[in-house]
Design an enzyme around this catalytic site. Structure first.
Site, mmCIF file in Angstrom:
data_model
loop_
_atom_site.group_PDB
_atom_site.id
_atom_site.type_symbol
_atom_site.label_atom_id
_atom_site.label_comp_id
_atom_site.label_asym_id
_atom_site.label_seq_id
_atom_site.Cartn_x
_atom_site.Cartn_y
_atom_site.Cartn_z
ATOM 1 N N ASP A 1 -6.545 0.593 1.022
ATOM 2 C CA ASP A 1 -6.613 0.478 2.473
ATOM 3 C C ASP A 1 -8.054 0.163 2.847
ATOM 4 O O ASP A 1 -8.866 -0.206 1.991
ATOM 5 C CB ASP A 1 -6.109 1.753 3.146
ATOM 6 C CG ASP A 1 -6.958 2.975 2.788
ATOM 7 O OD1 ASP A 1 -7.959 2.819 2.045
ATOM 8 O OD2 ASP A 1 -6.633 4.075 3.250
ATOM 9 N N LYS B 1 0.825 -1.210 0.000
ATOM 10 C CA LYS B 1 0.000 0.000 0.000
ATOM 11 C C LYS B 1 0.862 1.264 0.000
ATOM 12 O O LYS B 1 0.613 2.206 -0.764
ATOM 13 C CB LYS B 1 -0.941 -0.016 1.194
ATOM 14 C CG LYS B 1 -1.945 1.137 1.199
ATOM 15 C CD LYS B 1 -1.597 2.160 2.251
ATOM 16 C CE LYS B 1 -2.610 3.287 2.304
ATOM 17 N NZ LYS B 1 -2.325 4.230 3.416
#
Length: 392
Positions: free
Chosen positions: A271, A252
């Site tokens: 996320d 991420k």
């Protein structure tokens, strides 16, 4: 959103014609892309410290207002003209003003009814093109964190490891703020950095930052920042592979850096917010319990949303992401509902903004051909030199 409504240009500022639907500072600078902007109200002004100047921005519905302040000794009048030209080139690069955002909004609205429903409340949200080194460290700080706390951590890091560049009075007040540039890798690679960062509340991120800086300096020396910038020319997979080698950089965080500073506009950092959006609106299955997102699910979300939004999927994701933040729950809401924009009015808006974007492009093209820049950029290069290097 709070913006300047008067047509008068404040003293010292210059005006760049730019509709707010192309750039909303109140959204773009507060939605979790960058964490070093100082935001003031009454009047609303945004300030960012670069390595050789502090850039100040205000906004009207039709213009971006800008000026820059410099440390002593003050530039001459002739130098100020050249430096103002550099600032404008930097603004074009940083906000990626060569991209017509209204055109993208129209395309996403045709492809996606969900986007169509949020576009009028969340106009003007575009992707910044940040310095990769600052972006890397900032998003190492983002692990298990919120936007407000990340901002405080990044500001404290600059105060601790970068000397003050200059102090400026806050807009229309008697107080002042001291501005610090972002420290280079060689400074954050020093052995005592981790302990200092822990004392500032960075926790486990302190070691990640110091070791990442050390890896960069040990491998690339004085060219560390230049090497990071070169990842813009690499493929998405190759650039991601390099980023994942650093301490504190998972998928991420790597994808945030790819999207926000390395020109990988199709990348979607996933996320919990993005996962929830994908589950709610795009048919992605929810993961069981509170288990971490699996690589398979991460890829599924990316593939699904890229198919929906196309090659600028990362940009579209930022609009949906912002619309899902609690801090933006009342953003764009007025006492009386906004009327639905008709196709004819939308076409007029598009034509008006295309005219403005053409003017921006021509203005900067003239500046770029008249501003002399160095061919080799060190870590303390001027704004013009670094912008030139970024575009190569």
């Amino acid at each position: 959103m709070t913006i300047a409504t008067t047509t008068a240009i404040p003293h010292g500022f210059k005006a760049l014609p730019l509709p707010i639907l192309q750039l909303s500072l109140s959204a773009v600078l507060k939605c979790g892309q960058s964490f070093r902007w100082h935001c003031f109200s009454e009047p609303t002004e945004y300030r960012l410290c670069l390595r050789d100047r502090v850039v100040c921005l205000r906004q009207t519905p039709t213009s971006l207002l800008y000026r820059a302040f410099f440390p002593d000794p003050q530039p001459s009048e002739e130098q100020i003209i050249s430096k103002d030209a550099e600032t404008l080139v930097w603004l074009k690069d940083y906000f990626q003003l060569d991209v017509d955002l209204l055109k993208l909004y129209d395309e996403w609205s045709l492809r996606d009814k969900v986007f169509m429903n949020v576009r009028d409340r969340f106009g003007g949200i575009r992707m910044l093109r940040q310095d990769p080194w600052e972006n890397l460290i900032s998003f190492i700080c983002s692990s298990n964190n919120n936007i407000s706390r990340i901002g405080k951590m990044v500001q404290n890091l600059c105060k601790e490891f970068s000397p003050p560049l200059l102090s400026l009075p806050d807009p229309d007040t008697i107080t002042s703020t001291t501005y610090h540039a972002f420290p280079p890798p060689s400074v954050l690679a020093q052995p005592d950095v981790a302990s200092k960062l822990r004392s500032l509340g960075f926790g486990y991120r302190a070691e990640f930052i110091q070791k990442t800086a050390t890896m960069l300096v040990d491998t690339h020396g004085d060219d560390a920042e230049k090497w990071l910038m070169s990842l813009r020319e690499s493929s998405t997979d190759d650039a991601r592979s390099e980023l994942l080698k650093f301490m504190g950089v998972g998928r991420k965080v790597a994808d945030c850096i790819l999207l926000m500073s390395l020109d990988k506009k199709e990348v979607i950092p996933c996320d919990t917010h993005v996962h929830q959006i994908a589950v709610k609106h795009y048919g992605v299955k929810s993961s069981p319990g509170k288990s971490a997102m699996s690589p398979k699910l991460y890829e599924e979300i990316n593939t699904k949303l890229v198919n929906v939004w196309g090659q600028y999927a990362g940009w579209a994701h930022s609009v949906l992401f912002t619309s899902d933040l609690k801090s933006f729950s009342s953003y764009g809401v007025s006492a009386t509902p906004s009327p639905q924009v008709s196709p004819k009015k939308r076409a007029r808006q598009t034509q008006d903004t295309q005219d403005s974007m053409l003017l921006v492009a021509k203005t900067v093209e003239v500046i770029e051909t008249t501003t002399v820049v160095a061919s080799d950029c060190g870590p303390h290069a001027s704004v013009a030199e670094r912008v030139k290097r970024r575009r190569r």
